[in-house]
Write an enzyme that holds these catalytic residues in place. Structure first.
Site, PDB file in Angstrom:
ATOM      1  N   GLY A 250       0.834  -1.207   0.000  1.00  0.00           N
ATOM      2  CA  GLY A 250       0.000   0.000   0.000  1.00  0.00           C
ATOM      3  C   GLY A 250       0.867   1.255   0.000  1.00  0.00           C
ATOM      4  O   GLY A 250       0.544   2.250  -0.656  1.00  0.00           O
ATOM      5  N   ASP A 251       1.972   1.200   0.724  1.00  0.00           N
ATOM      6  CA  ASP A 251       2.885   2.355   0.761  1.00  0.00           C
ATOM      7  C   ASP A 251       3.525   2.560  -0.612  1.00  0.00           C
ATOM      8  O   ASP A 251       3.676   3.689  -1.085  1.00  0.00           O
ATOM      9  CB  ASP A 251       3.982   2.139   1.804  1.00  0.00           C
ATOM     10  CG  ASP A 251       3.413   1.747   3.154  1.00  0.00           C
ATOM     11  OD1 ASP A 251       2.302   2.213   3.485  1.00  0.00           O
ATOM     12  OD2 ASP A 251       4.064   0.963   3.870  1.00  0.00           O
TER      13      ASP A 251
HETATM   14  O1  KDG Z   1       2.435  -0.413   5.538  1.00  0.00           O
HETATM   15  C1  KDG Z   1       3.485  -1.147   6.121  1.00  0.00           C
HETATM   16  C2  KDG Z   1       3.531  -0.790   7.564  1.00  0.00           C
HETATM   17  O2  KDG Z   1       2.417  -1.346   8.204  1.00  0.00           O
HETATM   18  C3  KDG Z   1       4.762  -1.283   8.246  1.00  0.00           C
HETATM   19  O3  KDG Z   1       5.900  -0.741   7.647  1.00  0.00           O
HETATM   20  C4  KDG Z   1       4.758  -0.985   9.726  1.00  0.00           C
HETATM   21  O4  KDG Z   1       4.434   1.378   9.799  1.00  0.00           O
HETATM   22  C5  KDG Z   1       4.078   0.274  10.131  1.00  0.00           C
HETATM   23  C6  KDG Z   1       2.905   0.161  10.957  1.00  0.00           C
HETATM   24  O5  KDG Z   1       2.719   1.043  11.791  1.00  0.00           O
HETATM   25  O6  KDG Z   1       2.135  -0.787  10.797  1.00  0.00           O
END
Ligand code: KDG
Length: 323
Positions: A250-251
């Site tokens: 998603g990122d």
């Molecule tokens: O989108 C990925 C993130 O979930 C992971 O990198 C960890 O930032 C994070 C989170 O708070 O879940």
């Protein structure tokens, strides 16, 4: 070069299991780093967009590793601060037949102590686009105050906001703060499942009625994404992907979509670039995978609908069926 985008949030050390299975049976872990907003910054940098990450790490080895890894990924970390009293947060990924679970060790972390003092940072103050996510709003009162202050922005700054619904972080907090935060952003990204959980609907017109403020809502579903703008709605299917592990996709999608937006692409191409960046992360076990080379991205962005529909992304590369 000054960053075009500053991504604000918590970045943690990550332990990735050497093989799937219950944590107690995993023989060893690979050390990495991750955090939704810095994943976006890395994705943007990999696509050639000058990007920075702003957040706090502890004065410890995990914090030094976070800063080193982000800098190695081309992310400007000048706006990052080191907290002398709190540790860098950590998450451990557990993978199994029904997907991945993130185990957080982040209560009282340095990253959760970010707050409105960050507004004084010159990199952040000058950025034309700031990227935020709903994770930060869940971390602490000060992190929520910072999120609100960044959304009450000067008129010439664009704010993108990815809902990033993480129920585990909201157990002791009130998620009803999220809707007004989303509505105050310019570009909102949200998964259909997240929209249904937080806003009670994943239907584009109903979401638009709940969130009239943003210039665009980007709704992500399993096999397609839809951009709902004031001029209408554009839907683009995702290519086929041989998925290895989904966390971080998603990122990566957000990074691709924002890069396409900054380049002035059409809505369809913005969505395609989002899909391609997401696919590159779906085919690796970690939170970020390198995007395809620029010539391939260009070919795919201008491919016919049939050629696009015949595209498959695998860990070994991208295959375009003859159309
Ligand atoms: O989108 C990925 C993130 O979930 C992971 O990198 C960890 O930032 C994070 C989170 O708070 O879940």
């Amino acid at each position: 070069m000054e960053p075009t985008v500053v991504c604000v949030g918590e970045t943690m050390a990550v332990l990735l299991p050497e093989r799937p299975g219950p944590l107690e049976d995993v023989p060893s872990f690979r050390h990495s780093c991750g955090g939704a907003e810095s994943n976006v910054a890395r994705g943007l940098a990999a696509l050639g967009v000058p990007a920075a990450w702003a957040g706090r790490v502890g004065a410890d080895g995990f914090g030094r590793r976070v800063l080193r890894e982000l800098a190695a990924g081309g992310v400007d970390v000048r706006a990052a601060t080191i907290d002398p009293d709190r540790p860098t947060g950590l998450y451990v990924k557990e993978t199994g037949p029904s997907g991945s679970v993130l185990h957080y060790y982040r209560d009282g972390s340095a990253g959760s102590a970010i707050g409105p003092e960050l507004l004084d940072d010159p990199t952040l103050a000058a950025a034309p686009l700031v990227h935020l996510s709903g994770i930060t709003a869940a971390l602490s009162d000060s992190a929520l105050a910072l999120t609100r202050a960044l959304l009450a922005r000067p008129r010439d700054r664009v704010v993108s906001f990815d809902l990033n619904w993480r129920p585990a972080l909201w157990r002791r907090r009130d998620p009803s703060v999220l809707r007004p935060l989303l509505d105050a952003a310019d570009i909102v990204l949200l998964g259909a499942d997240e929209a249904a959980a937080v806003l009670g609907t994943a239907e584009p017109d109903a979401l638009r009625a709940l969130l009239p403020g943003p210039s665009v809502l980007v709704l992500k579903e399993a096999h397609r994404a839809t951009a709902v703008t004031r001029d209408g709605t554009v839907t683009e299917p995702a290519p086929r992907v041989d998925v290895v592990e989904p966390i971080g996709a998603g990122d990566a999608f957000a990074a691709g979509y924002l890069a396409g937006t900054l380049r002035g692409h059409t809505p369809q191409r913005r969505l395609r670039l989002g899909h391609l960046a997401a696919a590159a992360t779906l085919v690796v076990p970690g939170d970020h995978g390198p995007p395809p080379p620029p010539h391939m991205v260009d070919a795919l962005l201008s491919a016919s609908p049939d050629a696009w529909a015949g595209t498959t992304v695998r860990a070994s590369g991208i295959v375009m069926e003859d159309s």
